[in-house]
Design a protein around this motif. Structure first.
Motif, PDB file in Angstrom:
ATOM      1  N   LEU A   1       0.853  -1.173   0.000  1.00 13.06           N
ATOM      2  CA  LEU A   1       0.000   0.000   0.000  1.00 13.06           C
ATOM      3  C   LEU A   1       0.895   1.231   0.000  1.00 13.06           C
ATOM      4  N   GLY A   2       0.525   2.236  -0.793  1.00 11.63           N
ATOM      5  CA  GLY A   2       1.320   3.454  -0.840  1.00 11.63           C
ATOM      6  C   GLY A   2       0.504   4.632  -1.325  1.00 11.63           C
ATOM      7  N   VAL A   3      -0.612   4.914  -0.656  1.00  6.65           N
ATOM      8  CA  VAL A   3      -1.497   5.983  -1.102  1.00  6.65           C
ATOM      9  C   VAL A   3      -1.426   7.158  -0.136  1.00  6.65           C
ATOM     10  N   GLN A   4      -1.335   8.353  -0.710  1.00  8.72           N
ATOM     11  CA  GLN A   4      -1.271   9.579   0.067  1.00  8.72           C
ATOM     12  C   GLN A   4      -2.257  10.591  -0.502  1.00  8.72           C
ATOM     13  N   GLY A   5      -2.469  11.668   0.232  1.00  8.83           N
ATOM     14  CA  GLY A   5      -3.370  12.703  -0.232  1.00  8.83           C
ATOM     15  C   GLY A   5      -3.953  13.472   0.928  1.00  8.83           C
ATOM     16  N   TYR A   6      -5.093  14.100   0.701  1.00  3.47           N
ATOM     17  CA  TYR A   6      -5.738  14.856   1.768  1.00  3.47           C
ATOM     18  C   TYR A   6      -7.225  15.041   1.485  1.00  3.47           C
ATOM     19  N   ILE A   7      -7.948  15.366   2.538  1.00  5.33           N
ATOM     20  CA  ILE A   7      -9.353  15.760   2.452  1.00  5.33           C
ATOM     21  C   ILE A   7      -9.459  17.141   3.066  1.00  5.33           C
ATOM     22  N   ALA A   8     -10.075  18.073   2.353  1.00  2.00           N
ATOM     23  CA  ALA A   8     -10.222  19.434   2.857  1.00  2.00           C
ATOM     24  C   ALA A   8     -11.571  19.991   2.406  1.00  2.00           C
ATOM     25  N   HIS A   9     -12.062  21.000   3.118  1.00  6.01           N
ATOM     26  CA  HIS A   9     -13.323  21.608   2.704  1.00  6.01           C
ATOM     27  C   HIS A   9     -13.419  23.059   3.171  1.00  6.01           C
ATOM     28  N   ASN A  10     -14.297  23.796   2.495  1.00  4.57           N
ATOM     29  CA  ASN A  10     -14.723  25.109   2.954  1.00  4.57           C
ATOM     30  C   ASN A  10     -16.232  25.211   2.730  1.00  4.57           C
ATOM     31  N   ASP A  11     -16.780  26.402   2.715  1.00  3.81           N
ATOM     32  CA  ASP A  11     -18.233  26.546   2.579  1.00  3.81           C
ATOM     33  C   ASP A  11     -18.734  26.177   1.194  1.00  3.81           C
TER      34      ASP A  11
ATOM     35  N   ARG B   1      -7.109  -2.011  -3.682  1.00  5.56           N
ATOM     36  CA  ARG B   1      -6.607  -2.171  -2.316  1.00  5.56           C
ATOM     37  C   ARG B   1      -6.238  -0.815  -1.706  1.00  5.56           C
ATOM     38  N   ASN B   2      -5.605   0.027  -2.506  1.00  4.90           N
ATOM     39  CA  ASN B   2      -5.218   1.344  -2.003  1.00  4.90           C
ATOM     40  C   ASN B   2      -6.441   2.212  -1.741  1.00  4.90           C
ATOM     41  N   PHE B   3      -7.442   2.137  -2.619  1.00  3.64           N
ATOM     42  CA  PHE B   3      -8.675   2.883  -2.367  1.00  3.64           C
ATOM     43  C   PHE B   3      -9.349   2.404  -1.086  1.00  3.64           C
ATOM     44  N   MET B   4      -9.456   1.082  -0.911  1.00  7.14           N
ATOM     45  CA  MET B   4     -10.120   0.539   0.266  1.00  7.14           C
ATOM     46  C   MET B   4      -9.416   0.956   1.556  1.00  7.14           C
ATOM     47  N   ALA B   5      -8.098   1.147   1.488  1.00  7.66           N
ATOM     48  CA  ALA B   5      -7.344   1.569   2.665  1.00  7.66           C
ATOM     49  C   ALA B   5      -7.723   2.980   3.100  1.00  7.66           C
ATOM     50  N   THR B   6      -8.270   3.771   2.164  1.00  3.27           N
ATOM     51  CA  THR B   6      -8.658   5.144   2.488  1.00  3.27           C
ATOM     52  C   THR B   6     -10.143   5.286   2.796  1.00  3.27           C
ATOM     53  N   LEU B   7     -10.918   4.239   2.558  1.00  2.00           N
ATOM     54  CA  LEU B   7     -12.368   4.339   2.713  1.00  2.00           C
ATOM     55  C   LEU B   7     -12.817   4.787   4.109  1.00  2.00           C
ATOM     56  N   PRO B   8     -12.201   4.310   5.195  1.00  2.00           N
ATOM     57  CA  PRO B   8     -12.612   4.814   6.514  1.00  2.00           C
ATOM     58  C   PRO B   8     -12.488   6.328   6.653  1.00  2.00           C
ATOM     59  N   SER B   9     -11.458   6.917   6.065  1.00  7.22           N
ATOM     60  CA  SER B   9     -11.292   8.375   6.118  1.00  7.22           C
ATOM     61  C   SER B   9     -12.387   9.083   5.337  1.00  7.22           C
ATOM     62  N   LEU B  10     -12.785   8.497   4.203  1.00  8.06           N
ATOM     63  CA  LEU B  10     -13.858   9.086   3.404  1.00  8.06           C
ATOM     64  C   LEU B  10     -15.167   9.088   4.184  1.00  8.06           C
ATOM     65  N   LYS B  11     -15.441   7.969   4.834  1.00  9.73           N
ATOM     66  CA  LYS B  11     -16.678   7.858   5.603  1.00  9.73           C
ATOM     67  C   LYS B  11     -16.677   8.801   6.812  1.00  9.73           C
ATOM     68  N   GLU B  12     -15.501   8.988   7.396  1.00 12.64           N
ATOM     69  CA  GLU B  12     -15.421   9.830   8.585  1.00 12.64           C
ATOM     70  C   GLU B  12     -15.478  11.316   8.262  1.00 12.64           C
ATOM     71  N   HIS B  13     -14.822  11.729   7.175  1.00  9.94           N
ATOM     72  CA  HIS B  13     -14.646  13.163   6.945  1.00  9.94           C
ATOM     73  C   HIS B  13     -15.480  13.737   5.799  1.00  9.94           C
ATOM     74  N   ILE B  14     -15.912  12.904   4.847  1.00 12.19           N
ATOM     75  CA  ILE B  14     -16.660  13.428   3.702  1.00 12.19           C
ATOM     76  C   ILE B  14     -18.146  13.125   3.792  1.00 12.19           C
ATOM     77  N   VAL B  15     -18.489  11.890   4.113  1.00 10.33           N
ATOM     78  CA  VAL B  15     -19.897  11.486   4.141  1.00 10.33           C
ATOM     79  C   VAL B  15     -20.753  12.387   5.033  1.00 10.33           C
ATOM     80  N   PRO B  16     -20.284  12.813   6.225  1.00  5.13           N
ATOM     81  CA  PRO B  16     -21.113  13.715   7.042  1.00  5.13           C
ATOM     82  C   PRO B  16     -21.393  15.068   6.391  1.00  5.13           C
ATOM     83  N   LEU B  17     -20.618  15.435   5.366  1.00  6.39           N
ATOM     84  CA  LEU B  17     -20.816  16.713   4.685  1.00  6.39           C
ATOM     85  C   LEU B  17     -21.763  16.594   3.498  1.00  6.39           C
TER      86      LEU B  17
END
Length: 209
Positions: free
Chosen positions: A64-74, A137-153
């Motif tokens: 696994l070797g996936v990097q990046g970020y999640i960010a938001h504004n209004d 596999r790399n996408f699935m490794a990031t899925l918890p972060s997507l659910k935690e930080h994006i889905v609530p928005l």
């Protein structure tokens, strides 16, 4: 992840001498003096919710070797991917093994060529796209972060932001799968938000991409 860790920018600059100028033109500031979080907040008023930095192996020994970020504004949400490559990962990328799309299953079934042929010949049952195993596999490794930080928005009652899923080159392969996830799992007809995919120069990572 740009300059969040000590020495990151200097390492990137060594392989890309024009990096400093490019970032300064886009953000209007010197990235050598500020971290990514500071640049996004200062230039775009975006709060970084999560730094994606998954380096290691799966329980089955796949890299696994996936990097990046999640960010938001209004106005927007940004999910950005970069795929870090090692020699082993280059070998992994050349592998034609596919996986059936099933984000509800943490250990998806690996398909052989025989499995794919039989799936095409059979009738009935829900269609699930096949995915490139290494990108999946790399996408699935990031899925918890997507659910935690994006889905609530997302959803009714949330501001009508645009969700940008972005990636370049190998990162685009992971970004494409993330776009598939949001497109297939959520009702964008009812949502006030918009889903936008910006994947540049990426390999095909999904049968529906």
């Amino acid at each position: 992840v740009l300059n969040e860790k000590e020495g990151t920018f200097q390492n990137l600059k060594a392989t890309n001498p024009s990096l400093s100028e490019a970032v300064e033109q886009i953000a209007g500031t010197s990235s050598e003096e500020q971290s990514l979080s500071e640049i996004l907040m200062t230039s775009f008023r975006m709060k970084v919710d999560s730094h994606i930095d998954v380096i290691g192996t799966t329980p089955t020994g796949h890299p696994l070797g996936v990097q990046g970020y999640i960010a938001h504004n209004d106005d927007a949400i940004v999910l950005s991917y970069h795929l870090k490559k090692s020699v082993q990962e280059w070998v992994e990328e050349m592998d034609t093994t596919t996986m059936e799309w099933d984000v509800r299953n943490e250990t998806p079934v690996v398909e052989t060529v025989y499995d794919q042929i039989m799936a095409i010949m059979s009738c009935g049952g829900p269609f699930r796209p096949s995915t490139h195993a290494a990108f999946y596999r790399n996408f699935m490794a990031t899925l918890p972060s997507l659910k935690e930080h994006i889905v609530p928005l997302l959803g009714v009652g949330q501001p009508p932001r645009k969700l940008y899923v972005v990636g370049n080159s190998l990162g685009a392969g992971v970004a494409t799968l993330a776009t598939c996830y949001f497109a297939m799992e959520y009702d964008w007809v009812k949502f006030p938000q918009k889903l936008i995919s910006l994947a540049a120069g990426g390999p095909r990572s999904c049968t529906m991409s």
